[in-house]
Structures are given as structure tokens and as C-alpha cells.
Design a protein around this motif. Structure first.
Motif, mmCIF file in Angstrom:
data_model
loop_
_atom_site.group_PDB
_atom_site.id
_atom_site.type_symbol
_atom_site.label_atom_id
_atom_site.label_comp_id
_atom_site.label_asym_id
_atom_site.label_seq_id
_atom_site.Cartn_x
_atom_site.Cartn_y
_atom_site.Cartn_z
ATOM 1 N N PRO A 57 0.804 -1.232 0.000
ATOM 2 C CA PRO A 57 0.000 0.000 0.000
ATOM 3 C C PRO A 57 0.841 1.288 0.000
ATOM 4 O O PRO A 57 0.594 2.173 -0.811
ATOM 5 C CB PRO A 57 -0.839 -0.134 1.267
ATOM 6 N N PHE A 456 -8.125 -5.736 1.767
ATOM 7 C CA PHE A 456 -8.238 -4.459 2.478
ATOM 8 C C PHE A 456 -7.213 -4.372 3.607
ATOM 9 O O PHE A 456 -7.528 -4.035 4.744
ATOM 10 C CB PHE A 456 -9.662 -4.252 3.007
ATOM 11 N N GLY A 457 -5.980 -4.730 3.267
ATOM 12 C CA GLY A 457 -4.894 -4.633 4.234
ATOM 13 C C GLY A 457 -5.098 -5.540 5.434
ATOM 14 O O GLY A 457 -4.487 -5.351 6.473
ATOM 15 N N GLY A 458 -6.008 -6.537 5.308
ATOM 16 C CA GLY A 458 -6.269 -7.447 6.420
ATOM 17 C C GLY A 458 -7.398 -6.981 7.323
ATOM 18 O O GLY A 458 -7.549 -7.482 8.438
ATOM 19 N N SER A 459 -8.206 -6.050 6.883
ATOM 20 C CA SER A 459 -9.334 -5.584 7.687
ATOM 21 C C SER A 459 -10.311 -6.726 7.947
ATOM 22 O O SER A 459 -10.549 -7.576 7.083
ATOM 23 C CB SER A 459 -10.059 -4.453 6.951
ATOM 24 N N GLY A 460 -10.884 -6.745 9.158
ATOM 25 C CA GLY A 460 -11.840 -7.789 9.520
ATOM 26 C C GLY A 460 -13.114 -7.720 8.694
ATOM 27 O O GLY A 460 -13.869 -8.689 8.615
ATOM 28 N N PHE A 461 -13.368 -6.570 8.093
ATOM 29 C CA PHE A 461 -14.586 -6.403 7.296
ATOM 30 C C PHE A 461 -14.332 -6.585 5.797
ATOM 31 O O PHE A 461 -15.146 -6.189 4.975
ATOM 32 C CB PHE A 461 -15.203 -5.027 7.549
ATOM 33 N N ALA A 462 -13.161 -7.179 5.462
ATOM 34 C CA ALA A 462 -12.814 -7.339 4.047
ATOM 35 C C ALA A 462 -13.902 -8.107 3.303
ATOM 36 O O ALA A 462 -14.606 -8.943 3.874
ATOM 37 C CB ALA A 462 -11.487 -8.073 3.925
ATOM 38 N N PHE A 463 -14.076 -7.801 2.041
ATOM 39 C CA PHE A 463 -15.096 -8.464 1.226
ATOM 40 C C PHE A 463 -14.595 -8.478 -0.207
ATOM 41 O O PHE A 463 -13.559 -7.900 -0.512
ATOM 42 C CB PHE A 463 -16.419 -7.714 1.318
#
Lengths: 504, 175
Positions: A57, A456-463
Motif C-alpha cells: 500500500p 483491504f490490508g487485512g481488515s476484519g470487514f474485508a469483502f
């Protein structure tokens, strides 16, 4: 006078040698910026193409910021300064008002361009804040200072051009009105003055704020002031590009507008309407009234678009009339089939008109509608629009004119003519695919300026986005590789010509 | 010639018929679009909201915290989940680099969704609807919304907001 001039054996223009030197130096710097911008473009596009997903990123943000500055800023504006000096001094058979000022302007622009690249490369965490540099994201003072120095240099160059027009008028080096191409360059210069002043209004207070000697400013007010610079700065390119279209129509087939009045009025429309049209950047912002949005985006934008529609008729008409005069009268389109397609400047001109109008222009009008903007704002469709206008339109036109600048100004015979025939197609088709791919992905909501839409950089809300979006990103990626190859081929031809080309 | 001064006085010359015709068509279309723009705004129902209030970022953060304390029903990925009653004011806070809170809404009910930022600019982009609005510190942007389809929606930040921009995803659940 006297010693400082030579007469061009092809065009008959009286060439002011100090002006010619400045044209050369600005054009070469522009091409270097193009190469740097193109390498960054490849890195960026291979990151957005999710199958490849090249960069981390922070590197992505660094290179997308600098890709923006090197292309939108340095490649195009250095080249435009060369165009202005050519249109002012050489086309009017006069001297450049002040070669000294020309060198000062060049030095400032060069320091600014280098400074911007260095500050962002050295400290991307703070300075990779994108072309828009929205407050309250705060970069280091060096970044803002570099950008301001570049803009001041560009402004001085524009003043030098205006002073040259004054000298030509006073010394009567031409009779009557300015030639159409110079008229177009003057339109670009007028838009440039107002635009660069707004740029100063946005960035100078930001510089002082970054040095902690001025208070922060309202984020929305910055956006309003910035966009009085941000979008109109691209209208300088539109006006300069159209001036080049007319010049190319003349150089490639000997065409000229069938109505001076029609074409000149269209340039006047640009000056009058295009600057206030930039409100379309604020269509989904809080705090801006509906009436203000509608007034600026409908009234002003459509009249500016009308001007482009006029040129879109006048330039092809110029080509058609010239071709028919040569006897290509069979059927509706013989004039087009028998056009000099082997001349890279001609194919660059035609592709520039098509990509600018159909991919850039139409998408711009759609995205600038109050309601539709909800679906486009800050999606990848927005860069899809301006890769049609600036990369497909302006850059291709500038590439096309370079094939004349090399023999006429640098006085070198083109090296690799057979490759040059394909260069505009490679770049033009590539950039068209980039534009189409971005617009397609944007429709699915894929954001612009985003490093990672898979994890998404490892976001828990990635989709995951709709699979079709990834297909569009692949179209963009393949187009990006083609366009990169086209740009590199262009640079190689130009550099080889400068080094190895036979002296003319 | 485009590169030499015009032969005649250009502003006195007559524009050829073809160009006048083209100009008329283009102008007529521009006027149609010019009229459509306000008409669509007045008679259409898809306008961007204009309801905005000035708010200090700290004040908005406090408002969001109070809102979360009042309606919190759980937590997901360390982010509080709230379930506000229909018709209420819903606060969504954008900050480097997350959206707070996760919001549970009821299908067919209307809410007043407030958007603002604690720090820099953010972009409110709802997937898969593809609806995009700016989130600007200092401004409370109110969208009156009625979710019509149940499901899980993602809120993606689509304005560059710093080196962790890619992390900034939130969630809205409609039941």
C-alpha cells in the motif's frame, strides 16, 4: 536582431534561436517526465490489476501521487511551455520577449518538479497525499514549496508568452489577427493565468499552515478553492490540445478550419465557461447548495462542452476539405481512407480526437450530472474519464506534434519511422482500454486511489467486489501494459532521434 | 491557414451552413440538458442530500460515542455494533482508519444517517449499492435513508485518508 534568427526551410518561419533553445529544453524535460510518469503508471496499474497486485500500500500511494504529478503536471506543462514559446515567438516570426525570464521559469519549474518527486519518494508516509493534497492531511513544507515553485515557474513562462504576443503586435511581425493556432494557445494561456492564481490561493496558505505559522483551514473551503485550480488546470490542456489539433491538421494534410469565426468562438467559449464548471467535483459534498451545484455544472459545463463539440466538427472538417481538394472525392469516405495513415502524427491526431471525445468527453458529461455523480464520485470511473481526456487526448496530440518538432526544431531526421507508424495505435488503444476498464470497474463501486480491494490490508470487514469488477480491472491492466509500451516506444524514438538522427 | 493570420476579418465572415446546423443541434442539446438538470432535481427523487450542519470534530466524536453507548448490542472485529430504533438519528464516524460503529437497521424503516469525520477527509461508499458521498471534518452531513433490501452492506472509504486508507472498511446490516 539578425544573428539570433534562422529561417526554417520547410515552413518559412523566422526562428528565434534563443526561443528555439528554450523550446528544446522544455520539450526534452517534458519527455523525461513522461518516461518517469509512465514507469510509475505501470507500477500503479499492475497493483490495481488485482491478479498481479504488485505493490505494498505505501508504495502504491507514493507512486500514484507521483504518477499524477509527473503526468498531469510536469510532462504536460513543460510541453505546453514549449508549445507557448513556439506559438508566440516562432509562429509570429518574432523574438521571445525575454529568454532570461524563460530560463528563470525553467529553473523554477525544474526545481519544483524535482522537489516534488524527491519529497514524496523520501517521505511517502507524510508526503504521498495525492495530486489533490486535501487538507487537513498535512505534508512537510518541502512538498508544498516544490509544487508552488513549479507553478510560479509556469506562470512566469505564461507571462513571457503574453509579452511575446505584445512585442509581435508592436513590431508588426504579423498583419491582422493572430493565426488560429496562436489564438488557441492564447486561450490556453489566459485559462492558465486564472488557474495558477487559484492554485496559489489553495497551496500558499497550506504551505504556511504546514510550517505552523498559519491556522488550519476549513476542509470544504480548501476543496472549493483547490478545484478552481484542479479542474481548470486540465482545461489549459484541452485548449492547448485543440490548438495542436489544428496545427496537426495543417501539417499532416494541409487542412485549415472552414470558418475562422466558428473555431475562434469555440476557443472564447472555453475561456468564458470552462473554469466555473469545476463545481462537479463537489456534487456530493456537504455544505454546498443545490442551486450553486446546478448552475455551475449545467450552465457552465454544457457551454464548455458545446465548444468542444464545435472543435470536434471543425477539425475533421478541415481534414476532409483538404483531402477533397486533393481529389479524394469518391464516395462519402474516400478522403478518410486515403488519408496519410502512415504518418504517425496523423493517426495520433485522429486517435486523440476519438479517445478525447468519446471516452473522455462523454464520460465527463455523464459523471458531472448531479444525481449520477452519486454513483461515480471517487470511484475508479473518475480516473477512467480523465485518462480518456488527458492521456488519450492531450498526451496523444502532444506525441503527434513531437514527430514534427524533432525534424523542424531539433533538425534531426526521425529514427525508427516504421516503428513510429504503430506507436500512436499502441498507446491509443492501450489508453482506451485503460479508460474503459476503469469506467467499467467504477460502475461496481471500485474506489480510486485504493491499494488493496481484495484483503483491504487485512481488515476484519474485508469483502470481495462483484467478479465483473475484477474482469474490468484486467481490461485496465492489459490496456495499461499496451499504453506503457506505446509511451516507452515514443520516448525511445525521440531519444534515438536526438542522439542518432541524421542532422537536417 | 491555421498557422498564418486569417485572410479576412474573421469576426465579420459568415459561418458556413453545415457548421451553423451542427452548432444549432449541439446548442439545442445543451439547452435540453440545461433544463433537465433543475427539472430532474425538482421532480426526481435521487438528489444528493443538502442537509448539513457545522460541527466541531471533537463534538461529533462525542455525539457518536453517546449514540454507541445508548444503542450498543454487541461487537464485531473490535468495533461496536449498534441497533438504533427506527426513525432515530444514526451517527457514523469516519476516522483514520475505521468506520464506527457497525449499524443494524430495519428494512423499510427510515433513519437520519449522520456522516462526519474525526480527522481528515473520508469517502462514504456503500457496496454493493455503489452510493458515494464525501465525509468532511467540521460538517455533519445528514442523509435520510430507507433501506429497501435486507443484507450486509460494506462501507468503503474512497477518499485517500492516509497510509492506512486501505484498511478502512465498515459495515451496515439491514434485517
Amino acid at each position: 536582431m539578425g544573428d539570433d534568427f534562422r529561417t526554417c526551410p520547410v515552413t518559412g518561419f523566422k526562428v528565434h534561436l534563443p526561443a528555439e533553445k528554450l523550446i528544446k529544453v522544455n520539450a526534452v524535460t517534458a519527455v523525461v517526465a513522461l518516461l518517469v510518469g509512465a514507469i510509475m503508471a505501470l507500477l500503479v496499474v499492475l497493483t490495481r490489476w488485482e491478479t498481479v497486485h504488485l505493490l505494498r500500500p505505501i508504495d502504491f500511494y507514493k507512486f500514484v501521487t507521483l504518477h499524477g504529478w509527473n503526468m498531469l503536471g510536469f510532462w504536460i506543462i513543460f510541453f505546453e511551455v514549449a508549445v507557448l514559446y513556439f506559438a508566440g515567438a516562432i509562429m509570429l516570426n518574432t523574438r521571445l520577449a525575454s529568454p532570461k525570464l524563460g530560463w528563470v521559469a525553467y529553473a523554477l519549474m525544474l526545481i519544483g518538479a524535482l522537489g516534488t518527486n524527491i519529497t514524496v519518494l523520501m517521505n511517502p508516509t507524510k508526503n504521498a497525499i495525492m495530486f489533490t493534497s486535501y487538507v487537513p492531511l498535512k505534508a512537510t513544507p518541502g512538498y508544498y514549496l516544490s509544487v508552488i515553485l513549479f507553478a510560479v515557474g509556469a506562470l512566469l513562462a505564461v507571462f513571457n508568452f503574453l509579452a511575446t504576443l505584445y512585442i509581435a503586435k508592436k513590431e508588426k511581425t504579423y498583419r491582422g489577427s493572430l493565426p488560429l493556432v496562436v489564438f488557441g494557445a492564447l486561450a490556453a494561456a489566459i485559462i492558465a493565468v486564472s488557474t495558477l492564481l487559484f492554485g496559489a490561493a489553495a497551496l500558499v496558505p497550506t504551505l504556511f499552515w504546514s510550517m505552523d505559522i498559519a491556522p488550519t483551514w476549513d476542509a470544504l473551503t480548501y476543496r472549493i478553492v483547490f478545484w478552481a485550480f484542479g479542474h481548470p488546470s486540465q482545461q489549459i490542456n484541452v485548449a492547448a490540445m485543440v490548438a495542436i489539433w489544428y496545427l496537426l491538421a495543417y501539417l499532416t494534410v494541409g487542412g485549415t478550419t472552414i470558418s475562422e469565426k466558428f473555431s475562434r468562438l469555440a476557443f472564447v467559449f472555453y475561456i468564458l465557461f470552462i473554469n466555473i464548471a469545476s463545481a462537479h467535483h463537489l456534487l456530493v459534498d456537504p455544505g454546498v447548495s443545490t442551486a450553486w451545484k446546478i448552475w455551475n455544472t449545467s450552465y457552465a459545463m454544457y457551454l464548455a462542452v458545446l465548444a468542444s463539440m464545435m472543435h470536434a466538427f471543425a477539425v475533421p472538417a478541415a481534414i476532409e476539405v483538404a483531402q477533397r481538394k486533393k481529389g479524394f472525392n469518391r464516395g462519402l469516405f474516400e478522403w478518410l481512407w486515403k488519408a496519410p495513415w502512415k504518418n504517425p502524427s496523423f493517426s495520433a491526431l485522429i486517435l486523440s480526437i476519438i479517445v478525447f471525445g468519446f471516452l473522455g468527453g462523454i464520460s465527463g458529461v455523464i459523471q458531472g450530472t448531479e444525481q449520477l455523480n452519486i454513483r461515480f464520485h471517487n470511484t475508479l470511473a473518475i480516473p477512467g474519464h480523465f485518462h480518456g481526456t488527458v492521456a488519450g487526448g492531450t498526451t496523444l496530440a502532444f506525441m503527434g506534434i513531437t514527430y514534427y518538432v524533432l525534424p523542424l526544431i531539433f533538425r534531426r531526421e526521425l529514427v525508427g519511422k516504421s516503428l513510429a507508424v504503430y506507436q500512436p495505435w499502441l498507446f491509443g488503444i492501450g489508453i482506451a482500454l485503460v479508460s474503459i476498464g476503469m469506467q467499467g470497474a467504477g460502475l461496481y463501486g471500485v474506489p480510486r486511489r485504493h491499494a488493496d480491494i481484495t484483503s483491504f490490508g487485512g481488515s476484519g470487514f474485508a469483502f470481495e467486489y462483484d467478479p465483473t469488477a475484477y474482469l474490468w480491472l484486467a481490461v485496465m491492466g492489459i490496456g495499461g501494459i499496451l499504453a506503457f509500451a506505446g509511451a516507452v516506444l515514443f520516448v525511445l524514438i525521440a531519444v534515438a532521434t536526438l542522439i542518432k538522427g541524421r542532422r537536417l | 491557414m491555421s498557422v498564418t493570420p486569417p485572410q479576412r476579418v474573421w469576426w465579420k465572415e459568415k459561418v458556413p451552413r453545415e457548421e451553423r446546423l451542427w452548432f444549432s443541434i449541439a446548442l439545442a442539446w445543451a439547452i435540453v440538458m440545461f433544463i433537465m438538470m433543475p427539472l430532474w432535481h425538482i421532480y426526481g427523487s435521487q438528489n444528493p442530500s443538502t442537509e448539513t450542519y457545522k460541527v466541531e470534530p471533537e463534538e461529533y466524536v462525542t455525539l457518536t460515542q453517546q449514540f454507541i453507548e445508548r444503542y450498543k448490542v454487541g461487537e464485531e472485529n473490535g468495533v461496536p455494533v449498534v441497533e438504533p430504533p427506527p426513525g432515530s438519528d444514526v451517527y457514523l464516524l469516519g476516522k483514520q482508519f475505521s468506520w464506527e460503529p457497525v449499524i443494524k437497521l430495519k428494512k423499510g424503516e427510515t433513519y437520519r444517517l449522520h456522516l462526519s469525520s474525526a480527522d481528515v477527509l473520508h469517502g462514504f461508499s456503500v457496496y454493493p449499492m455503489n452510493i458515494n458521498f464525501m465525509v468532511i471534518p467540521g460538517y455533519d452531513y445528514v442523509l435520510t435513508i430507507t433501506p429497501t433490501e435486507a443484507g450486509e452492506y460494506r462501507v468503503v472509504c474512497n477518499e485517500y485518508c492516509g497510509p492506512g486508507h486501505q484498511l478502512m472498511v465498515g459495515k451496515i446490516i439491514v434485517e
